[in-house]
Design an enzyme around this catalytic site. Sequence first.
Site, PDB file in Angstrom:
ATOM      1  N   GLU A   1       3.738  -8.207 -14.293  1.00  0.00           N
ATOM      2  CA  GLU A   1       3.015  -7.179 -14.296  1.00  0.00           C
ATOM      3  C   GLU A   1       1.635  -7.444 -14.456  1.00  0.00           C
ATOM      4  O   GLU A   1       1.091  -6.877 -14.998  1.00  0.00           O
ATOM      5  CB  GLU A   1       3.591  -5.754 -14.494  1.00  0.00           C
ATOM      6  CG  GLU A   1       5.134  -5.544 -14.768  1.00  0.00           C
ATOM      7  CD  GLU A   1       5.544  -4.038 -15.206  1.00  0.00           C
ATOM      8  OE1 GLU A   1       4.700  -3.600 -15.784  1.00  0.00           O
ATOM      9  OE2 GLU A   1       6.960  -4.036 -15.068  1.00  0.00           O
TER      10      GLU A   1
ATOM     11  N   ASN B   1       6.606 -11.572 -12.072  1.00  0.00           N
ATOM     12  CA  ASN B   1       7.257 -10.664 -12.105  1.00  0.00           C
ATOM     13  C   ASN B   1       6.228  -9.774 -12.331  1.00  0.00           C
ATOM     14  O   ASN B   1       5.350  -9.268 -13.248  1.00  0.00           O
ATOM     15  CB  ASN B   1       8.334 -10.476 -13.166  1.00  0.00           C
ATOM     16  CG  ASN B   1       9.751  -9.824 -13.045  1.00  0.00           C
ATOM     17  OD1 ASN B   1      10.091  -9.610 -11.934  1.00  0.00           O
ATOM     18  ND2 ASN B   1      10.029  -8.800 -13.670  1.00  0.00           N
TER      19      ASN B   1
ATOM     20  N   HIS C   1      12.027  -1.699  -8.189  1.00  0.00           N
ATOM     21  CA  HIS C   1      12.171   0.385  -8.592  1.00  0.00           C
ATOM     22  C   HIS C   1      11.747   0.884  -7.281  1.00  0.00           C
ATOM     23  O   HIS C   1      10.815   1.728  -7.005  1.00  0.00           O
ATOM     24  CB  HIS C   1      10.840   0.168 -10.136  1.00  0.00           C
ATOM     25  CG  HIS C   1      11.393  -0.644 -11.955  1.00  0.00           C
ATOM     26  ND1 HIS C   1      12.797  -0.444 -11.453  1.00  0.00           N
ATOM     27  CD2 HIS C   1      10.765  -1.880 -11.945  1.00  0.00           C
ATOM     28  CE1 HIS C   1      12.994  -1.361 -13.007  1.00  0.00           C
ATOM     29  NE2 HIS C   1      11.649  -1.969 -12.912  1.00  0.00           N
TER      30      HIS C   1
ATOM     31  N   GLU D   1      15.217  -6.087 -10.693  1.00  0.00           N
ATOM     32  CA  GLU D   1      15.036  -4.692 -11.998  1.00  0.00           C
ATOM     33  C   GLU D   1      15.294  -3.945 -10.637  1.00  0.00           C
ATOM     34  O   GLU D   1      14.785  -3.057 -10.706  1.00  0.00           O
ATOM     35  CB  GLU D   1      13.909  -4.588 -11.901  1.00  0.00           C
ATOM     36  CG  GLU D   1      13.344  -6.173 -13.043  1.00  0.00           C
ATOM     37  CD  GLU D   1      12.298  -4.921 -14.128  1.00  0.00           C
ATOM     38  OE1 GLU D   1      12.078  -4.336 -13.961  1.00  0.00           O
ATOM     39  OE2 GLU D   1      11.457  -6.117 -14.591  1.00  0.00           O
TER      40      GLU D   1
ATOM     41  N   ASP E   1      16.202  -0.903  -8.785  1.00  0.00           N
ATOM     42  CA  ASP E   1      17.089   0.115  -8.737  1.00  0.00           C
ATOM     43  C   ASP E   1      16.493   1.659  -8.137  1.00  0.00           C
ATOM     44  O   ASP E   1      15.376   0.228  -7.519  1.00  0.00           O
ATOM     45  CB  ASP E   1      17.556   1.272 -10.273  1.00  0.00           C
ATOM     46  CG  ASP E   1      16.349   1.059 -11.207  1.00  0.00           C
ATOM     47  OD1 ASP E   1      14.954   1.061 -10.944  1.00  0.00           O
ATOM     48  OD2 ASP E   1      15.765   1.176 -12.589  1.00  0.00           O
TER      49      ASP E   1
HETATM   50  O1  G3I Z   1      12.244  -0.162 -30.618  1.00  0.00           O
HETATM   51  C1  G3I Z   1      12.447   1.734 -30.105  1.00  0.00           C
HETATM   52  C2  G3I Z   1      13.177   2.252 -31.158  1.00  0.00           C
HETATM   53  O2  G3I Z   1      12.551   1.964 -32.460  1.00  0.00           O
HETATM   54  C3  G3I Z   1      12.530   3.894 -31.268  1.00  0.00           C
HETATM   55  O3  G3I Z   1      13.113   4.965 -32.350  1.00  0.00           O
HETATM   56  C4  G3I Z   1      12.858   4.421 -30.021  1.00  0.00           C
HETATM   57  C5  G3I Z   1      12.188   5.955 -30.027  1.00  0.00           C
HETATM   58  O4  G3I Z   1      11.725   6.408 -29.004  1.00  0.00           O
HETATM   59  O5  G3I Z   1      11.972   3.729 -28.662  1.00  0.00           O
HETATM   60  C6  G3I Z   1      12.367   2.380 -29.203  1.00  0.00           C
HETATM   61  O6  G3I Z   1      11.257   2.031 -28.344  1.00  0.00           O
HETATM   62  C7  G3I Z   1      12.020   1.752 -26.487  1.00  0.00           C
HETATM   63  C8  G3I Z   1      12.171   0.818 -26.276  1.00  0.00           C
HETATM   64  O7  G3I Z   1      12.107   0.985 -25.028  1.00  0.00           O
HETATM   65  C9  G3I Z   1      13.260   0.131 -27.173  1.00  0.00           C
HETATM   66  O8  G3I Z   1      14.234   0.245 -26.575  1.00  0.00           O
HETATM   67  C10 G3I Z   1      10.767   3.098 -25.857  1.00  0.00           C
HETATM   68  O9  G3I Z   1      10.493   3.704 -26.594  1.00  0.00           O
HETATM   69  C11 G3I Z   1      10.885   2.724 -24.587  1.00  0.00           C
HETATM   70  O10 G3I Z   1       9.732   3.092 -24.508  1.00  0.00           O
HETATM   71  C12 G3I Z   1      11.024   1.264 -24.079  1.00  0.00           C
HETATM   72  O11 G3I Z   1      11.239   1.445 -22.647  1.00  0.00           O
HETATM   73  C13 G3I Z   1      11.732   0.003 -21.698  1.00  0.00           C
HETATM   74  C14 G3I Z   1      10.864   0.104 -20.999  1.00  0.00           C
HETATM   75  O12 G3I Z   1      10.264  -1.364 -19.995  1.00  0.00           O
HETATM   76  C15 G3I Z   1       8.529  -0.023 -21.586  1.00  0.00           C
HETATM   77  O13 G3I Z   1       7.764  -0.445 -20.696  1.00  0.00           O
HETATM   78  C16 G3I Z   1      12.638   0.177 -21.391  1.00  0.00           C
HETATM   79  O14 G3I Z   1      13.777   0.303 -21.888  1.00  0.00           O
HETATM   80  C17 G3I Z   1      13.318  -1.288 -20.321  1.00  0.00           C
HETATM   81  O15 G3I Z   1      13.889  -1.301 -19.573  1.00  0.00           O
HETATM   82  C18 G3I Z   1      11.566  -1.398 -19.765  1.00  0.00           C
HETATM   83  O16 G3I Z   1      11.429  -2.400 -18.746  1.00  0.00           O
HETATM   84  C19 G3I Z   1      11.069  -2.698 -17.952  1.00  0.00           C
HETATM   85  C20 G3I Z   1      10.269  -4.306 -17.462  1.00  0.00           C
HETATM   86  O17 G3I Z   1      10.614  -4.462 -19.168  1.00  0.00           O
HETATM   87  C21 G3I Z   1       9.274  -4.334 -16.808  1.00  0.00           C
HETATM   88  N1  G3I Z   1      10.082  -3.930 -15.372  1.00  0.00           N
HETATM   89  C22 G3I Z   1       9.498  -2.038 -16.025  1.00  0.00           C
HETATM   90  C23 G3I Z   1      10.856  -1.962 -16.414  1.00  0.00           C
HETATM   91  C24 G3I Z   1      11.172  -0.439 -16.704  1.00  0.00           C
HETATM   92  O18 G3I Z   1      10.366   0.495 -17.413  1.00  0.00           O
END
Ligand code: G3I
Length: 320
Positions: free
Chosen positions: A131, A173, A209, A239, A241
Amino acid sequence: KANTVAKTLGGKKYFGSATDNPELTDTAYVATLSDNTLFGQITPGNSMKWDATEPSRGVFTFAGGDAVAALAKKNGQLLRGHNCVWYNQLASWVTAGNFNATTLTSILQTHCGTVVSHYAGQMYSWDVVNEPFNDDGTVRSFVFSDALGLTSYVTTALVAARAADPAAKLYINDYNIDSAGAKATAMLNLVKSLKTAGTPIDGVGIQGHLIVGEVPSKAALIANYQAFTALGIEIAITELDIRMTLPETPALLAQQQTDYNTVISACKAVVGCVGVTIWDYTDKYSWIPGVFTGQGAALPWDDNLVRKPAYDGIIAGFTN
Ligand code: G3I
């Protein structure tokens, strides 16, 4: 089964899914994910990102990423690494450190070099840079682009990744680059300039997305995919969806089936589109509802791991 159809009728492509470590305790979920006739490839959704792999400077933790890599190996699935450098989920020590440009270059070299080297030989490809652009095609501002500039930080990451794993395909990406527009143009120009400079770059990841009923036409997708492959690189849908405003209705699910078909058949039509990854396979673990209030149901399997009409759209896309 989707991956078998992608390999055969789809023209030697893979069909894959993202996954994430917390889900790997869900045995029914893992059983379906592990069927390599359904999924020929997996991507770790979070556990290879910077905040997960180098939470403090020089301290690398690979347990989460290793678990996903081991699953792929056990299942005979390709692995996509995700990612080396991104403005989001970047360890806070990098941003907070107030490092100068020389130190930031060294930090980036060490990070990409160490992480890619750890998985050397196991990766089909790496999203080395994630990004880099805003939706209007301008460079996204964050610590590395601000201090080093786009070309410098992207080149540093790609060169370090190539040295660390010469066999992995190196990707940049991004999202909202599915069809022609300012952001796709910015990405095309970046790839052209990297090619001219002799910087290693093998592919562009088109995240995908998308929104039900708002997917670009098949012709528009194909034209844009071909603009990328004409530069001498491959592309992948990394990715995918396709979300909707809830609740699900039969009409929305039917439109979603059409929309999945459109994207997959556009990839099928372009030789250099090597595969399609959905951003997890079940609505149970989709990131969408947590980020877009009132939206969801974006994936081909529902909350109960039951296939939706979208799955038939995927099969049709690889078949027709
Ligand atoms: O690791 C912490 C954990 O310690 C905490 O307890 C919990 C409570 O909210 O949060 C956890 O972190 C989360 C993390 O995923 C790991 O699970 C974050 O809040 C959450 O925001 C994060 O979301 C991820 C997101 O990227 C972040 O931007 C999604 O799972 C993941 O699917 C998403 O993937 C991205 C790609 O990398 C790039 N392209 C867009 C795509 C969708 O946003």
